[in-house]
Design a protein around this motif. Structure first.
Motif, PDB file in Angstrom:
ATOM      1  N   ILE A   1      79.414  52.527  58.103  1.00 55.41           N
ATOM      2  CA  ILE A   1      78.812  50.672  58.557  1.00 55.41           C
ATOM      3  C   ILE A   1      78.622  50.529  60.107  1.00 55.41           C
ATOM      4  CG2 ILE A   1      81.017  49.598  59.235  1.00 55.41           C
ATOM      5  CD1 ILE A   1      82.040  51.204  56.709  1.00 55.41           C
ATOM      6  N   ILE A   2      77.431  49.229  59.886  1.00 56.46           N
ATOM      7  CA  ILE A   2      77.809  48.666  61.122  1.00 56.46           C
ATOM      8  C   ILE A   2      78.728  47.563  61.586  1.00 56.46           C
ATOM      9  CG2 ILE A   2      75.967  47.566  62.680  1.00 56.46           C
ATOM     10  CD1 ILE A   2      73.224  48.571  61.096  1.00 56.46           C
ATOM     11  N   SER A   3      79.848  47.670  62.177  1.00 56.00           N
ATOM     12  CA  SER A   3      80.640  46.620  62.556  1.00 56.00           C
ATOM     13  C   SER A   3      80.729  45.270  63.514  1.00 56.00           C
ATOM     14  CB  SER A   3      82.181  47.129  63.246  1.00 56.00           C
ATOM     15  OG  SER A   3      82.776  46.191  63.125  1.00 56.00           O
ATOM     16  N   ALA A   4      80.088  44.187  62.954  1.00 53.07           N
ATOM     17  CA  ALA A   4      79.742  42.914  63.476  1.00 53.07           C
ATOM     18  C   ALA A   4      80.674  42.352  63.705  1.00 53.07           C
ATOM     19  CB  ALA A   4      78.300  42.437  63.035  1.00 53.07           C
ATOM     20  N   ILE A   5      82.070  42.236  63.550  1.00 49.17           N
ATOM     21  CA  ILE A   5      82.461  41.759  63.526  1.00 49.17           C
ATOM     22  C   ILE A   5      83.601  41.745  64.313  1.00 49.17           C
ATOM     23  CG2 ILE A   5      82.898  41.642  60.772  1.00 49.17           C
ATOM     24  CD1 ILE A   5      85.446  43.773  61.298  1.00 49.17           C
ATOM     25  N   GLY A   6      83.751  40.025  64.721  1.00 52.93           N
ATOM     26  CA  GLY A   6      84.576  40.232  66.001  1.00 52.93           C
ATOM     27  C   GLY A   6      85.819  39.359  66.378  1.00 52.93           C
ATOM     28  N   PRO A   7      86.818  39.033  67.952  1.00 51.81           N
ATOM     29  CA  PRO A   7      86.953  39.902  68.666  1.00 51.81           C
ATOM     30  C   PRO A   7      86.866  42.062  67.918  1.00 51.81           C
ATOM     31  CG  PRO A   7      87.402  37.793  68.918  1.00 51.81           C
ATOM     32  CD  PRO A   7      87.588  37.977  67.614  1.00 51.81           C
ATOM     33  N   TYR A   8      86.963  42.182  68.494  1.00 51.30           N
ATOM     34  CA  TYR A   8      87.383  43.334  68.293  1.00 51.30           C
ATOM     35  C   TYR A   8      88.497  43.729  68.012  1.00 51.30           C
ATOM     36  CZ  TYR A   8      82.525  44.703  66.848  1.00 51.30           C
ATOM     37  OH  TYR A   8      80.600  44.713  66.691  1.00 51.30           O
ATOM     38  N   SER A   9      88.613  43.946  68.922  1.00 50.25           N
ATOM     39  CA  SER A   9      90.905  43.873  69.740  1.00 50.25           C
ATOM     40  C   SER A   9      91.277  43.535  68.532  1.00 50.25           C
ATOM     41  CB  SER A   9      90.405  42.768  70.935  1.00 50.25           C
ATOM     42  OG  SER A   9      90.244  41.366  70.967  1.00 50.25           O
ATOM     43  N   VAL A  10      90.385  42.299  67.564  1.00 51.90           N
ATOM     44  CA  VAL A  10      91.354  40.838  66.583  1.00 51.90           C
ATOM     45  C   VAL A  10      91.439  42.354  65.287  1.00 51.90           C
ATOM     46  CG1 VAL A  10      91.888  38.807  65.704  1.00 51.90           C
ATOM     47  CG2 VAL A  10      91.322  38.962  68.125  1.00 51.90           C
ATOM     48  N   CYS A  11      90.591  42.551  65.366  1.00 55.01           N
ATOM     49  CA  CYS A  11      89.800  42.973  63.706  1.00 55.01           C
ATOM     50  C   CYS A  11      88.463  43.881  63.431  1.00 55.01           C
ATOM     51  CB  CYS A  11      89.891  41.853  62.968  1.00 55.01           C
ATOM     52  SG  CYS A  11      88.127  41.091  63.984  1.00 55.01           S
ATOM     53  N   GLY A  12      88.914  44.663  64.796  1.00 55.18           N
ATOM     54  CA  GLY A  12      87.905  46.330  64.151  1.00 55.18           C
ATOM     55  C   GLY A  12      88.806  47.333  64.224  1.00 55.18           C
ATOM     56  N   GLU A  13      90.057  47.257  64.425  1.00 54.68           N
ATOM     57  CA  GLU A  13      90.574  48.547  63.968  1.00 54.68           C
ATOM     58  C   GLU A  13      90.652  49.689  62.812  1.00 54.68           C
ATOM     59  OE1 GLU A  13      94.227  51.304  65.166  1.00 54.68           O
ATOM     60  OE2 GLU A  13      94.285  49.573  65.998  1.00 54.68           O
ATOM     61  N   ASP A  14      90.537  48.528  62.472  1.00 54.72           N
ATOM     62  CA  ASP A  14      90.808  48.697  60.582  1.00 54.72           C
ATOM     63  C   ASP A  14      89.161  48.893  60.229  1.00 54.72           C
ATOM     64  OD1 ASP A  14      93.295  47.630  60.257  1.00 54.72           O
ATOM     65  OD2 ASP A  14      92.927  45.301  59.755  1.00 54.72           O
TER      66      ASP A  14
ATOM     67  N   ASP B   1      82.466  62.770  48.218  1.00 47.45           N
ATOM     68  CA  ASP B   1      80.938  64.035  47.731  1.00 47.45           C
ATOM     69  C   ASP B   1      80.182  63.294  48.711  1.00 47.45           C
ATOM     70  OD1 ASP B   1      78.958  65.930  47.490  1.00 47.45           O
ATOM     71  OD2 ASP B   1      80.544  66.432  45.314  1.00 47.45           O
ATOM     72  N   GLU B   2      79.125  63.822  49.127  1.00 47.23           N
ATOM     73  CA  GLU B   2      78.106  63.302  49.487  1.00 47.23           C
ATOM     74  C   GLU B   2      77.448  62.220  48.897  1.00 47.23           C
ATOM     75  OE1 GLU B   2      77.311  62.064  53.134  1.00 47.23           O
ATOM     76  OE2 GLU B   2      79.523  62.437  53.109  1.00 47.23           O
ATOM     77  N   ALA B   3      76.981  63.307  47.776  1.00 51.07           N
ATOM     78  CA  ALA B   3      76.356  62.802  46.143  1.00 51.07           C
ATOM     79  C   ALA B   3      77.199  61.558  46.431  1.00 51.07           C
ATOM     80  CB  ALA B   3      76.443  64.145  45.502  1.00 51.07           C
ATOM     81  N   ALA B   4      77.968  61.316  46.129  1.00 54.40           N
ATOM     82  CA  ALA B   4      79.270  60.108  45.417  1.00 54.40           C
ATOM     83  C   ALA B   4      78.032  59.109  46.745  1.00 54.40           C
ATOM     84  CB  ALA B   4      80.265  59.736  44.986  1.00 54.40           C
ATOM     85  N   ARG B   5      77.309  58.670  47.915  1.00 58.67           N
ATOM     86  CA  ARG B   5      77.538  57.584  48.249  1.00 58.67           C
ATOM     87  C   ARG B   5      75.924  57.108  48.418  1.00 58.67           C
ATOM     88  NH1 ARG B   5      81.812  57.881  53.495  1.00 58.67           N
ATOM     89  NH2 ARG B   5      82.250  60.020  53.229  1.00 58.67           N
ATOM     90  N   ASP B   6      75.883  55.841  46.963  1.00 54.40           N
ATOM     91  CA  ASP B   6      74.484  55.611  46.922  1.00 54.40           C
ATOM     92  C   ASP B   6      74.319  54.936  48.234  1.00 54.40           C
ATOM     93  OD1 ASP B   6      76.899  54.210  46.591  1.00 54.40           O
ATOM     94  OD2 ASP B   6      75.668  53.225  44.280  1.00 54.40           O
ATOM     95  N   LEU B   7      74.979  54.610  48.996  1.00 52.24           N
ATOM     96  CA  LEU B   7      74.725  53.006  49.789  1.00 52.24           C
ATOM     97  C   LEU B   7      74.432  53.948  51.441  1.00 52.24           C
ATOM     98  CD1 LEU B   7      76.425  50.251  48.814  1.00 52.24           C
ATOM     99  CD2 LEU B   7      74.274  50.878  49.055  1.00 52.24           C
ATOM    100  N   ALA B   8      73.098  54.109  52.227  1.00 50.87           N
ATOM    101  CA  ALA B   8      72.733  54.527  53.708  1.00 50.87           C
ATOM    102  C   ALA B   8      73.690  53.449  53.683  1.00 50.87           C
ATOM    103  CB  ALA B   8      71.540  54.117  53.257  1.00 50.87           C
ATOM    104  N   LEU B   9      73.691  52.450  54.564  1.00 51.39           N
ATOM    105  CA  LEU B   9      74.641  51.836  55.436  1.00 51.39           C
ATOM    106  C   LEU B   9      74.956  50.220  54.894  1.00 51.39           C
ATOM    107  CD1 LEU B   9      72.210  50.042  57.789  1.00 51.39           C
ATOM    108  CD2 LEU B   9      71.049  51.554  56.226  1.00 51.39           C
ATOM    109  N   VAL B  10      76.049  49.798  55.091  1.00 53.08           N
ATOM    110  CA  VAL B  10      76.622  48.661  55.128  1.00 53.08           C
ATOM    111  C   VAL B  10      76.991  48.168  56.258  1.00 53.08           C
ATOM    112  CG1 VAL B  10      78.437  47.400  54.368  1.00 53.08           C
ATOM    113  CG2 VAL B  10      77.516  49.325  52.587  1.00 53.08           C
ATOM    114  N   ILE B  11      76.454  46.445  56.246  1.00 53.86           N
ATOM    115  CA  ILE B  11      76.455  45.779  57.283  1.00 53.86           C
ATOM    116  C   ILE B  11      77.643  44.660  57.489  1.00 53.86           C
ATOM    117  CG2 ILE B  11      75.331  43.503  59.350  1.00 53.86           C
ATOM    118  CD1 ILE B  11      72.999  44.843  58.772  1.00 53.86           C
ATOM    119  N   LEU B  12      79.108  44.998  57.926  1.00 53.13           N
ATOM    120  CA  LEU B  12      80.364  43.875  58.214  1.00 53.13           C
ATOM    121  C   LEU B  12      80.238  42.765  58.842  1.00 53.13           C
ATOM    122  CD1 LEU B  12      83.091  43.939  56.422  1.00 53.13           C
ATOM    123  CD2 LEU B  12      83.895  45.607  58.494  1.00 53.13           C
ATOM    124  N   GLY B  13      80.392  42.011  57.561  1.00 51.73           N
ATOM    125  CA  GLY B  13      80.572  40.848  59.092  1.00 51.73           C
ATOM    126  C   GLY B  13      78.714  40.448  58.719  1.00 51.73           C
TER     127      GLY B  13
END
Length: 464
Positions: free
Chosen positions: A98-111, A16-28
């Motif tokens: 989610i802002i994804s800053a992990i890389g290389p994306y070809s190695v670990c981005g699809e998950d 539920d959108e109400a359960a999303r207590d965070l606007a965004l997360v920076i991964l990496g």
């Protein structure tokens, strides 16, 4: 970030959108580019009254480094320790973006994309890895559309200037016949970018990305000579004193623009159309043919890929190239910058041009991706789901205004976009090339006198 090899997770209930207590997360968030994203977002949020601030988080594998980064923030991000797909999916269910800053994306981005689509969470990254982008579009576009999850690729320096300039010219002129871009930039390299280059050289999956329309946008009259990648130096047909060579963003930028063209064309709900037969060309200009030929050689090395990779690895071992997690420090980033001039002719015959100026490319990536994530987090209307380009995803939003409103971490050069009638003058093109050359000479002199080419990001200086 390498997640464990796990079987595909069972479908999860969309939270539920109400359960999303965070606007965004920076991964990496403890990597070089990720830490710049954290620095910029923290600065933007700290400028707002506490009652209007978004709740946000940072994520990665090393809990000690994450806690150190969080302790250096003026606002209070939540820390997510993410080491497997189950934890990644749980985190995706708790945030809107989610802002994804992990890389290389070809190695670990699809998950990360998988977790976002599965949880109807929006996603944004700064990739320039074409084979991976082709794969993600093929696998996830339809699923993301069904889930109303916006998967926004290439919202960093590698494509944001192209997307913004072309979009602005289409808004002014309507459908285009011609879009020509003269890209000029001077800057350094981070360890993450280097690692992505090494991964690309080690990959055998390049045949699809060599197609100029591998991301979409092909029409019956495409496959023209001007649609192909640059493989020889030529005098520009519009400004004959300029010799054209490939720019670092030529390949990815032109393909992303063509995908934007296709996405708008397929959307019956908008009258924003790029033009059925528009030709898109992105090049770097030089005033001397020999300089253009030298740059072309850098993009078309005849050495076996294995030898190139071995040379890169040896240079890194010797300290001549950066390790992941390192990049240009703040003082050195002040030496860097870009100017991009785009020229377009509408189907009406009218001409216009636009000019982009900015500082360091890594700061641009942080500003553009964070601005985009904030737009996604605040969206109230029904979303355009799918694997999208920045121009299409942020059509009708404040993304372009936000990018120009606040400089990186509120302390650097502002990004500027100017739109003007007609074609640019010869003096403007000559000035662009001269300014790049001036920056290069000045920057190289300062580096030779002891300025650091790379270091850990400021938020990670005392990390474990």
């Amino acid at each position: 970030m390498d997640f464990d090899e796990l079987d595909a997770l069972d479908p999860v209930e969309v939270p539920d959108e109400a359960a999303r207590d965070l606007a965004l997360v920076i991964l990496g968030a403890t990597g070089y580019t990720g830490s710049l994203m954290v620095e910029h977002l923290d600065a933007v949020l700290s400028m707002q009254p506490e009652s209007h601030r978004h709740q946000w988080g940072i994520a990665g594998r090393n809990i000690g480094k994450l806690q150190n980064v969080a302790s250096n923030c003026r606002t209070e991000p939540r820390v997510f320790h993410v080491t497997d797909n189950a934890q990644l999916s749980h985190m995706a269910s708790k945030c809107r973006v989610i802002i994804s800053a992990i890389g290389p994306y070809s190695v670990c981005g699809e998950d990360v994309v998988e977790a976002c689509v599965q949880n109807s969470t929006h996603y944004i990254d700064v990739t320039g890895e074409l084979p991976w982008m082709c794969d993600i579009i093929k696998k996830y576009h339809d699923r993301a559309k069904e889930q109303r999850s916006m998967i926004v690729l290439s919202a960093g320096n590698v494509c944001a200037p192209d997307e913004i300039l072309c979009y602005s010219l289409v808004k002014k002129l309507g459908p285009l016949r011609v879009y020509r871009e003269y890209f000029s930039q001077f800057g350094g390299i981070s360890g993450g970018t280097l690692q992505s280059q090494i991964a690309a050289l080690c990959s055998d999956d390049e045949s699809q990305s060599k197609d100029p329309f591998c991301l979409g946008g092909r029409t019956t009259s495409n496959d023209r000579p001007e649609d192909l990648d640059c493989d020889s130096v030529q005098a520009d047909e519009m400004f004959p004193f300029v010799y054209l060579a490939p720019a670092y963003n030529s390949s990815t930028g032109s393909r992303v623009l063509r995908r934007s063209c296709a996405l708008f064309e397929q959307d019956e709900g908008t009258d924003m159309k790029y033009g059925d037969e528009v030709s898109i060309i992105i090049r770097e200009g030089h005033l001397h043919k020999s300089a253009a030929e030298q740059q072309l050689q850098q993009f078309s090395s005849e050495l076996p890929k294995k030898e190139v990779v071995e040379a890169m690895l040896a240079s890194r071992e010797k300290g001549a190239l950066p390790w992941p997690g390192h990049g240009p420090p703040a003082e050195t980033r002040k030496l860097y910058g870009a100017e991009v001039i785009a020229v377009a002719q509408g189907e009406s015959g009218e001409w216009a041009h636009a000019r982009w100026t900015s500082g360091c490319a890594y700061e641009v990536s942080a500003v553009a991706s964070v601005s985009g994530a904030l737009v996604l987090a605040e969206m109230q209307a029904e979303c355009r789901g799918g694997v999208l380009t920045p121009a299409y995803a942020f059509h009708g939003t404040t993304w372009i205004d936000r990018i120009q409103a606040v400089p990186f971490a509120n302390s650097s050069q502002k990004i500027s976009v100017e739109l003007r009638e007609g074609k640019p003058s010869e003096e403007a093109l000559k000035s662009q090339v001269s300014e790049r050359n001036r920056r290069m000479v000045m920057g190289q002199e300062k580096l030779l006198r002891g300025a650091k080419a790379w270091a850990k990001p400021v938020l990670c200086d005392s990390a474990i």
